[in-house]
Write an enzyme that holds these catalytic residues in place. Structure first.
Site, PDB file in Angstrom:
ATOM      1  N   ARG A  90      26.012 -29.234 -29.372  1.00 43.85           N
ATOM      2  CA  ARG A  90      26.413 -30.586 -29.223  1.00 43.85           C
ATOM      3  C   ARG A  90      26.632 -31.056 -30.321  1.00 43.85           C
ATOM      4  NH1 ARG A  90      24.484 -35.044 -24.960  1.00 43.85           N
ATOM      5  NH2 ARG A  90      25.532 -36.749 -25.861  1.00 43.85           N
ATOM      6  N   ASN A 144      31.478 -31.089 -18.709  1.00 47.39           N
ATOM      7  CA  ASN A 144      32.571 -31.643 -19.389  1.00 47.39           C
ATOM      8  C   ASN A 144      33.089 -30.533 -20.664  1.00 47.39           C
ATOM      9  OD1 ASN A 144      32.567 -34.328 -18.871  1.00 47.39           O
ATOM     10  ND2 ASN A 144      30.615 -34.642 -20.107  1.00 47.39           N
ATOM     11  N   CYS A 164      32.844 -37.177 -12.257  1.00 45.08           N
ATOM     12  CA  CYS A 164      32.290 -37.880 -13.222  1.00 45.08           C
ATOM     13  C   CYS A 164      31.578 -38.872 -12.729  1.00 45.08           C
ATOM     14  CB  CYS A 164      33.390 -38.414 -14.286  1.00 45.08           C
ATOM     15  SG  CYS A 164      32.948 -39.272 -15.663  1.00 45.08           S
ATOM     16  N   HIS A 194      37.442 -39.556 -18.788  1.00 45.36           N
ATOM     17  CA  HIS A 194      36.862 -40.252 -19.988  1.00 45.36           C
ATOM     18  C   HIS A 194      37.988 -40.877 -20.571  1.00 45.36           C
ATOM     19  CE1 HIS A 194      33.060 -37.802 -20.372  1.00 45.36           C
ATOM     20  NE2 HIS A 194      33.100 -38.349 -19.526  1.00 45.36           N
ATOM     21  N   TYR A 241      34.653 -44.975 -23.245  1.00 47.16           N
ATOM     22  CA  TYR A 241      35.242 -43.804 -23.866  1.00 47.16           C
ATOM     23  C   TYR A 241      36.598 -44.641 -24.542  1.00 47.16           C
ATOM     24  CZ  TYR A 241      31.820 -40.486 -22.015  1.00 47.16           C
ATOM     25  OH  TYR A 241      31.009 -39.916 -21.674  1.00 47.16           O
TER      26      TYR A 241
END
Length: 419
Positions: A90, A144, A164, A194, A241
């Site tokens: 990440r 995700n 989500c 998102h 987002y």
């Protein structure tokens, strides 16, 4: 009723357990299987989960295992909450794009593509095991990028729905602003995972979004990180987002000046695991609120209860488009209100989507199709195509540079890149 959680060693898991304990009448679980290859971490989380359930007087057994087939066998539902490569991967997703002047985010832009490349093949392998050992189970994907992963599962023929927590988060915030119970609030939520907008907020059937923006516009704008004037001009509330699109250059500047979110989360996870190791700890720690995933457990319980109980209620999920958004292909996966029953999720009709939103939705949906193709078939050129199609990248030299960098940084998780 047995529920399996793949990625059960996540520090998120006690958030799930807390919801299962509080909402036991809605979802009467008798067994929770926590599945994770990281056995030490899994044992800490499982021990914490058992203590939390015992404190709540919940009788469900918690079974911890690294064996996927054993864990999912006989489950009625399987939750996916895994992170391939952990926080280290990440961190690369969030920092590497910044070197090229692009936003660094784990689900949006180049970082989201890297995550999809690592994740889709692993999730499909998991789903095949579920199909063999729990063929009637619903797969609920919280992993995700949810839209791309859900599309992969559906294209492969699995019983899957994407979930989500953005929508339920908005519902709870709006209810708090209005001083009402959340169940009285429904949302005009539309878009892709998102990439969504709240175009209406109904209280007992009446749209109160204009009043919400008039009375609480400053606070709502702060929550989503966008200028208040933009919300008033749109007459809608974009998800957080959308800031990566509407304020891209500002976000890049901000991100370059501080540690990555991955670094922050890694530190939180270390602290959380220390708490979970304390055999006296039996309540969800306050620190978990900062970890993310707010209201995840409530959303998961509601969805699974409706799928298994054939309730026919409305929830916001990731589902096949069909004809819901006529400017997208039927096979696209969208995030909208849907009727949930034992047969799955059927998207409800939505008002025509304004060009300001439809254009961006179409653009990102096309990118998602190319991203899925790259994840399934590999190849630097396919990765480059997906980046070239993404509205946050879209330049030939930039796409080529990023594609080479992303593949090189993720070689350990991409078998095709090592051949």
């Amino acid at each position: 009723m047995k529920l399996a959680v793949v990625g059960g060693g996540s520090t998120y898991t006690p958030e799930l357990i807390d919801g299962f304990a509080r909402l036991r009448e809605e979802l009467p679980l008798t067994e929770i299987a926590l599945i994770d290859p990281h056995e030490h971490r899994l044992e800490l989380v499982a021990g914490m989960s058992r203590r939390m359930l015992a404190r709540a007087g919940h009788q469900a057994a918690v079974h911890a295992t690294a064996d996927l087939a054993e864990g999912v066998a006989g489950a009625q539902a399987v939750l996916l909450q895994l992170r391939v490569g952990g926080q280290a991967a990440r961190d690369v997703d969030e920092t590497l794009p910044l070197e090229c002047g692009c936003v660094g985010q784990e689900t949006t832009g180049a970082g989201g593509l890297a995550k999809a490349l690592r994740t889709v093949p692993v999730v499909l392998d998991i789903a095949e095991t579920v199909a063999r050992h729990a063929p009637q189970a619903w797969i609920v994907d919280f992993t995700n990028p949810v839209g791309i992963v859900t599309r992969a599962l559906l294209d492969a023929g699995h019983r899957a729905i994407g979930l989500c927590n953005v929508a339920i988060g908005f519902q709870r915030r709006f209810a708090r602003h209005l001083g009402v119970a959340p169940k009285r609030i429904s949302l005009g939520h539309v878009g892709l995972n998102h990439l969504t907008w709240e175009r209406s907020v109904h209280l007992d059937g009446q749209d109160v979004l204009p009043a919400l923006l008039a009375e609480h516009g400053t606070e709502i704008a702060d929550t989503v990180g966008l200028p208040e004037r933009l919300l008033h001009r749109l007459g809608a509330v974009p998800s957080y987002y959308l800031r990566y699109f509407y304020e891209h250059d500002l976000v890049v500047e901000e991100q370059r000046g501080k540690p990555s979110r991955a670094a922050d989360v890694a530190a939180m996870e270390t602290a959380l695991l220390s708490i979970y190791a304390d055999r006296a700890a039996d309540a969800k720690p306050e620190l978990l609120e900062k970890r993310g995933g707010a209201f995840y457990s409530e959303a998961a319980v509601a969805l699974i209860a409706s799928l298994l109980g054939d309730r026919g209620d409305t929830q916001i999920v990731n589902v096949r488009n069909g004809s819901t958004l006529p400017f997208l292909p039927p096979e696209a996966v969208i995030e909208v209100p849907a009727a949930i029953s034992g047969a799955g999720a059927v998207p409800l009709a939505v008002d025509p989507v304004e060009p300001l939103y439809a254009g961006l939705i179409s653009h990102v949906s096309a990118y998602e199709s190319l991203a899925l193709d790259a994840a399934l078939r590999g190849g630097v050129e396919r990765v480059e195509d997906a980046l070239l199609a993404h509205p946050l990248i879209g330049q030939a030299s930039l796409a080529a540079d990023l594609a080479a960098r992303l593949v090189a940084a993720n070689t350990a998780h991409l078998p095709w890149a090592r051949s």
